[in-house]
Design a protein around this motif. Sequence first.
Motif, PDB file in Angstrom:
ATOM      1  N   PHE A   9      -9.594   6.723  -6.519  1.00  0.00           N
ATOM      2  CA  PHE A   9      -9.241   5.393  -6.031  1.00  0.00           C
ATOM      3  C   PHE A   9     -10.467   4.498  -6.071  1.00  0.00           C
ATOM      4  O   PHE A   9     -11.565   4.901  -5.672  1.00  0.00           O
ATOM      5  N   GLN A  10     -10.285   3.273  -6.569  1.00  0.00           N
ATOM      6  CA  GLN A  10     -11.352   2.273  -6.545  1.00  0.00           C
ATOM      7  C   GLN A  10     -10.789   0.951  -6.045  1.00  0.00           C
ATOM      8  O   GLN A  10      -9.597   0.673  -6.200  1.00  0.00           O
ATOM      9  N   ARG A  11     -11.682   0.125  -5.465  1.00  0.00           N
ATOM     10  CA  ARG A  11     -11.287  -1.167  -4.924  1.00  0.00           C
ATOM     11  C   ARG A  11     -11.853  -2.310  -5.765  1.00  0.00           C
ATOM     12  O   ARG A  11     -13.020  -2.288  -6.151  1.00  0.00           O
TER      13      ARG A  11
ATOM     14  N   GLU B  94      -6.202   5.151   0.659  1.00  0.00           N
ATOM     15  CA  GLU B  94      -7.304   5.875   0.019  1.00  0.00           C
ATOM     16  C   GLU B  94      -7.309   7.343   0.429  1.00  0.00           C
ATOM     17  O   GLU B  94      -7.475   8.240  -0.402  1.00  0.00           O
ATOM     18  N   GLN B  95      -7.102   7.613   1.724  1.00  0.00           N
ATOM     19  CA  GLN B  95      -7.109   8.990   2.205  1.00  0.00           C
ATOM     20  C   GLN B  95      -5.907   9.785   1.696  1.00  0.00           C
ATOM     21  O   GLN B  95      -6.033  10.958   1.347  1.00  0.00           O
TER      22      GLN B  95
ATOM     23  N   ASP C 265       0.833  -1.208   0.000  1.00  0.00           N
ATOM     24  CA  ASP C 265       0.000   0.000   0.000  1.00  0.00           C
ATOM     25  C   ASP C 265       0.867   1.256   0.000  1.00  0.00           C
ATOM     26  O   ASP C 265       0.602   2.211  -0.742  1.00  0.00           O
TER      27      ASP C 265
END
Length: 449
Positions: free
Chosen positions: A304-306, A294-295, A264
Amino acid sequence: MNERRYFGTDGIRGRVGDFPMTADFALKLGWAAGKVMRRGGAREVLIGKDTRASGYMLESALEAGFSSAGMDIALVGPLPTPGVAYLASTFRSDGAVMISASHNPYYDNGIKIFGRDGQKLSDAQEQEIEHYLEIALSEGSTCVSPEKLGKARRIEDASGRYTEYCKAALPSAISLEGLKIVVDCANGAAYRVAPAVYRELGASVIAIHNQPDGFNINRDCGATSLESLCAAVVSHGADLGIALDGDADRLIMVDHGGMEVDGDELLYLLARQSKFAGYQGGVVGTQMSNLGLEQALAALGIPFQRSKVGDRYVKELMDKTGWRLGGETSGHLLNLDYAPTGDAIVASMQLLACMVKEGVSLQRAKQGMIKKPQTLINVSIDGESLDEVLASHSVVQAVKDIEHELGQEGRVLLRKSGTEPLIRVMVEANEELQARKAAEKIALVLQAY
């Protein structure tokens, strides 16, 4: 089409000697894959492997299977998974196979199949191979006539070609001279290539776990076991450490203080560097990507996407969004401007370039992202449908209550295991104690089933 039976999220994998990791299965898989490839006009498949002793057995069986289907074979020997994907494209092969169980112990092995573009096969392509595989398993495989049998050749300079490809990922204006790097090769496929790449770019390299014997791959080393690397970085006074897994498609780094820098944090650094260089797209992570990532990306104005967990799903969402960056906490990092699949050595080139350009340590470079404390609890569920448990009123309400309690500064994720009767409870929060207590509350509700 039916769901895939043998292919998982990353090929076919299992304990060697047990079905499906047997010579007989590998032969029939080679025949089935060759049958599908030949229908598409293919003529040659490239086969690589990591350093497991069982790779010899599976390589020979796959070679026989492909040959019986009329496919020629190019053998490259021990080479990282991304190197096999790259060479498949370079040699214009019609497909490629990597024999590896990635970060698993030596007694496991796996088989990954790539298309002619060096990318993993689609679900539909894997299902078509499984169709012919079922025929071979139940009725036996056939063989083309003798004059149509495939021939095998060995590519002698495969590692050299891949080494040059990795070196080219570092901008020509950047030199690694003056950097002292400890490289943990996990006694795996990159045991020769990785140290050579960094040395030839000017770094002072201390290579560890680079003496594979067929059985020590990933044993207390590599991207999933960082203790020896952390200690080596500190004892040698190195600037950083680089940890690869058995097939070198995962990258984890260690800063000069011996602290882990996970996937990450590395993905954040890649995204930040790309943003400064003019990248306008977003980043794909997974359900397990830390909320801090993400933040931190939001603070840079980066969408951002998951995706679901698994680098194949990261890639699928990247294709859908048109974005060029993605990755997983485990260290699978994708930058499609440099490689079509996750490549640990190539990704490290961009990260080292970032440090050199900014003139900062890895520790300093990652400070723009603050990871949220994370708690993970596995809850066994006996005699109940996992889907029904997850959808039950009490579980749904418990999750809602915790999410309300955490607000925007936390996250809850419940995932069912694909291989065991387990539900995985993951909670992120501002404080470790808060995350642990919240996860335990949800686990108690699940344990009532």
